[in-house]
Every structure is written in structure tokens, then in C-alpha cells.
Write a protein that holds these residues in place. Sequence first.
Motif, short mmCIF file in Angstrom:
data_model
loop_
_atom_site.label_atom_id
_atom_site.label_comp_id
_atom_site.label_asym_id
_atom_site.label_seq_id
_atom_site.Cartn_x
_atom_site.Cartn_y
_atom_site.Cartn_z
N ASP A 32 0.83 -1.20 0.00
CA ASP A 32 0.00 0.00 0.00
C ASP A 32 0.87 1.25 0.00
O ASP A 32 2.03 1.22 0.40
N THR A 215 -9.51 0.71 4.35
CA THR A 215 -10.62 1.50 3.83
C THR A 215 -10.26 2.97 3.85
O THR A 215 -9.52 3.43 4.73
N GLN A 231 -15.38 9.74 -1.95
CA GLN A 231 -14.73 8.46 -2.27
C GLN A 231 -14.99 7.47 -1.15
O GLN A 231 -14.99 7.82 0.03
N ASP A 232 -15.23 6.22 -1.55
CA ASP A 232 -15.37 5.12 -0.61
C ASP A 232 -14.61 3.93 -1.20
O ASP A 232 -15.05 3.33 -2.17
N ARG A 233 -13.45 3.61 -0.61
CA ARG A 233 -12.54 2.64 -1.21
C ARG A 233 -12.17 1.56 -0.20
O ARG A 233 -11.93 1.86 0.96
N ARG A 234 -12.11 0.32 -0.66
CA ARG A 234 -11.68 -0.79 0.18
C ARG A 234 -10.71 -1.68 -0.61
O ARG A 234 -11.00 -2.08 -1.73
N LEU A 235 -9.57 -1.95 0.00
CA LEU A 235 -8.58 -2.84 -0.58
C LEU A 235 -8.26 -3.93 0.43
O LEU A 235 -7.85 -3.63 1.56
N VAL A 264 -10.44 -5.16 -4.98
CA VAL A 264 -10.59 -3.73 -4.73
C VAL A 264 -12.01 -3.32 -5.07
O VAL A 264 -12.54 -3.69 -6.11
N THR A 265 -12.64 -2.55 -4.20
CA THR A 265 -13.92 -1.92 -4.50
C THR A 265 -13.79 -0.43 -4.25
O THR A 265 -13.17 0.00 -3.27
N GLU A 266 -14.38 0.37 -5.15
CA GLU A 266 -14.24 1.81 -5.02
C GLU A 266 -15.44 2.51 -5.64
O GLU A 266 -15.91 2.13 -6.73
N ARG A 267 -15.94 3.51 -4.94
CA ARG A 267 -16.97 4.41 -5.46
C ARG A 267 -16.42 5.82 -5.37
O ARG A 267 -15.96 6.26 -4.32
N PHE A 268 -16.49 6.55 -6.49
CA PHE A 268 -15.92 7.88 -6.55
C PHE A 268 -16.85 8.80 -7.31
O PHE A 268 -17.44 8.40 -8.32
#
Length: 275
Positions: A32, A215, A231-235, A264-268
Motif C-alpha cells: 500500500d 478502507t 470516495q469510498d474505497r476498500r482494498l 478492490v472496491t471503489e466508489r468515486f
Amino acid sequence: KCLFGIFVLIHIHPRGAHNQMTFLIDGLAISDQLTGAFANSLDVAVIQTAELLTGNIPAEFGSKVSGVAILNSRSGRGTGRSLTGSVSLAGGGFGTGQGSLQLGGERGRYGYFGSLTAMTTERFLDQVSRDNLHNAGRFVRAFGRVDVALNDRTHLRSHLMAGGSRFELANQRSQHAAGQDQRQELDDVSVWTTLVRTFDARSSLEATAGYRTTTAALLPSAGDTPVTASQDRRLSTATLTARYNWANGRHRLRAGADLQRFPVTERFAMALTSS
């Protein structure tokens, strides 16, 4: 010296590359981007030794290899006490306060070490205005390690590492006047276990199984200008590694295999609010 060293490891750009560092913490590989704006940094209080590789990277390291930082954490084994530790408090400018607690020890076949660090400040990121507007933040990090000697040749290490930060995004004067109140929230949790088996004086096997999830959330505000973003991101990363070591005089052999899965999930979202 240790504090300065780890800070440099996290923020340098080895061989001119950005975001291409791999951190190996007690056998767990982390690739990361460990900078204050995008992810939680590591807690320097838990590091016992550090080694930085920036050239001739061994074949066992994959993924991001412009630089590899090999970090070994502190252990309660070898302390000779059932409980030992330290407490520290510090303060500074910009309303900065920091506290840390480390406890560890050993008892029979078991060794244990834990650390808790927290900080609050009015200057969390690099300011974008000379007035240091809207730039407060805080973070907390926790680390735990348990060592178990199953027998004379087999040792088990289990780790838990977690952290979270909440901070404001620094404003320019025009943004502050408009009431911009963007904030960011970062969290991470890592758990892993390493088994070390010594076969004889020349050979050994080390296997690690781990899971890490991070997150990141960017929270917009009604006063955002000239753009607003969220942004909402999870790796998440699941890791299995194995290393076989053999030595005979001047000859060395190290072989192994890695298996990683990182969904990976991401909303932007982004929109202009002024022109």
C-alpha cells in the motif's frame, strides 16, 4: 534514530519511483501507499530492526520493487521478565499531543508484546495556506504479537495490527470563507501468523498466512469549492507465502512460493461547484 529512519523509509521515492515500495513486516508483505493523505503510516514504536533494499532486489520479492523495506517487530521473548514496558507523552506546536504505551514479556514457552499509540494535532497534513486553515486530525495505532515455542525446532508467531485516522482536508482562504469542511477517514486491520520450522543446522522452513484490509473515505461538504468530491474505497489482501532456506558453507539456497489475492472496491464522485 529509529523514528527518523522509519519516516524516511515511508516517504522517499527509491530509484525515482512513486508508490512502488514494498514493506515486509515480520513476513507480511504490504504494498500500500503508506503516506498520511492516502493510508495510515506504520507505528515506529513497534520496529526492532529495519533494512532497506533499493537495488539488486532478490527474486523472492514481487509486486512493487523499486524499494523493499524489511522490518522486524519487537518481541517479548528474550526480555527475561514476565512484564516490562514503557509509557511516553509528548507535546508540541499546533496543538500537538502524542502518547504511547508498550508492554511485553515472556513466560515459559510464550512471549508477548503490545503497543498503543495516539496523536492529535492542528496541523495533520501539509498546509495549503499560510494560515493553516482547517487542518486538524488525529490517529491511533495498535499492535500485538505473541510468540509460542511449540518445541525446540518449531516456533509460531501471531500478529494483529490496526489503525485509524480522522482528519480535515486543508483549506485555501477562499475555501475556508465558503465554509468548506471536507474530511477523510482511513482505517486498516492486519492479522497474520508465521510458522518457523528448523529441520537441522543447515535448513529451515518459514510459512506465513495473513489477511489485511484497508478502507478510505473522502467526505464532502456543502461549502465545497471549486469542486466537490467523495470516495469510498476498500482494498483487501489475502496472502500465503512459504520460504525454504538451506546453507552449506559458502553456498546458500532460498526457494519459495507466494499466493496473493487482492480485491478492490471503489466508489468515486466529483462535480464542479463554481467556474
